[in-house]
Write an enzyme that holds these catalytic residues in place. Sequence first.
Site, PDB file in Angstrom:
ATOM      1  NE  ARG A 229      -3.700  -2.210   2.584  1.00 24.91           N
ATOM      2  CZ  ARG A 229      -3.442  -3.422   3.056  1.00 24.91           C
ATOM      3  NH1 ARG A 229      -2.229  -3.697   3.544  1.00 24.91           N
ATOM      4  NH2 ARG A 229      -4.367  -4.357   3.072  1.00 24.91           N
ATOM      5  CE  LYS A 252      -7.657  -1.319   5.066  1.00 33.13           C
ATOM      6  NZ  LYS A 252      -8.212  -1.216   3.690  1.00 33.13           N
ATOM      7  CG  HIS A 333      -5.044   1.841  -4.026  1.00 32.56           C
ATOM      8  ND1 HIS A 333      -4.389   1.337  -2.919  1.00 32.56           N
ATOM      9  CD2 HIS A 333      -6.124   1.021  -4.228  1.00 32.56           C
ATOM     10  CE1 HIS A 333      -5.039   0.292  -2.461  1.00 32.56           C
ATOM     11  NE2 HIS A 333      -6.087   0.071  -3.230  1.00 32.56           N
ATOM     12  NE  ARG A 336      -3.244  -3.372  -1.621  1.00 31.93           N
ATOM     13  CZ  ARG A 336      -2.601  -4.148  -0.772  1.00 31.93           C
ATOM     14  NH1 ARG A 336      -1.284  -4.209  -0.813  1.00 31.93           N
ATOM     15  NH2 ARG A 336      -3.250  -4.885   0.117  1.00 31.93           N
ATOM     16  CG  HIS A 356      -6.189  -8.976   0.443  1.00 35.69           C
ATOM     17  ND1 HIS A 356      -6.257  -9.523  -0.817  1.00 35.69           N
ATOM     18  CD2 HIS A 356      -5.964  -7.650   0.251  1.00 35.69           C
ATOM     19  CE1 HIS A 356      -6.103  -8.572  -1.731  1.00 35.69           C
ATOM     20  NE2 HIS A 356      -5.925  -7.425  -1.098  1.00 35.69           N
ATOM     21  CE1 TYR A 365       3.986 -17.077  11.578  1.00 40.19           C
ATOM     22  CE2 TYR A 365       3.944 -19.469  11.460  1.00 40.19           C
ATOM     23  CZ  TYR A 365       3.282 -18.260  11.560  1.00 40.19           C
ATOM     24  OH  TYR A 365       1.917 -18.236  11.622  1.00 40.19           O
TER      25      TYR A 365
END
Length: 378
Positions: A229, A252, A333, A336, A356, A365
């Site tokens: 973003r 976000k 944007h 994206r 998302h 990980y």
Amino acid sequence: MGDVSCRAAKYNVNIPGLSCYTDARTKKVYWRYKHPVTGKFHGLGDNEEEARGIAIEANTRLAEQKMKQLFSIREKISTKLGLSITVTSWLDSYMKFQNERLSAGEIKLNTFKQKSAPVEVFRRECGSMELQSVGARDIATIIEEYKIRGQRRMAQIVRMVLVDVYKEAQHAGEVEPGYNPALATRKPINKVQRERFSIDEWRIIFNTAENSQNYVQNSMLLAVVTGQRLGDISRMRFSDIWDDHLHVEQEKTGMKLAIPLSLRCNELDITLREVIARCRDMIISPHILHIHHTTGKAKRGGPVSTASITTSFSRVRDNSGLKWKEGTPPTFHEQRSLSERLYRAQGIDTQKLLGHKNQAMTDRYNDDRGKDWIVLAI
């Protein structure tokens, strides 16, 4: 011989509390203001225009204080009689609570800022009303004004915030359970009319940016190659790179994503490592995107704001000669979306890359600096 009053009619003195007098010795006119509560006079000098301004300001402030006192008295009466508090009083409590949530890290700064405008509109339109006397029609009228002006997205935000205002009022016991007039209004529909653009159109815009500051092309490459973003791209620093990965803590969602520098966008034939290398230039800066030429407040080597990135992109887009027949031209944007489409064709896990909300957690990980990062597999 003492001072004598000047002729009010001559000076058209019609501001409450303001008067003038003539110094008998100098024949000069002086102005003064009589406080309506204490009865004391306050000298304002010989400048008539300044004296009038001060008197008007004083009357305005006194009126505001009186209004607050009336609200306070009304609030006490309402409380004793079990009546609903006013909208203004509840909004003060609501914003105080939101500020506490912001300080505790429960909500983001942008979320807090988003609430401010709808709250002030509600305060202006219905501030003196009792919170529980506000009906769906009152709120629908506020929302409709934004729809008439074509600001449908803002209409959605206003409704969403006012729904939350009444939800919190229910939790606080200020209105009856289930009482939410904002929820009873029709949800505004905001059909997104921005056009998407193809990789060929992207290339034309990219080439148009050739003579702009370096960060313009670099920001476009980062947008497509990382899929992140705007805000996350603007905040990227060289110190975010370690163990051959670019680490992005998404603003976000809070997701911590480690993107391999070897990630390649096949369509552009470029890796993230090569994009980062482009951003490392002769200018010493901790910021991956940085200012190259000092302009105004923007200093050489300083970070590039999100506003500068979007404004620069829009400028080169408009200068590219491209035309879009339907909807509005694509914004920064939209890259994206382009990134997602390009990487989906490559078989990359785009849900993970874009961060998302409903994506599945992966098993891999990477424990770095005491934090868990989701490592993008390529």
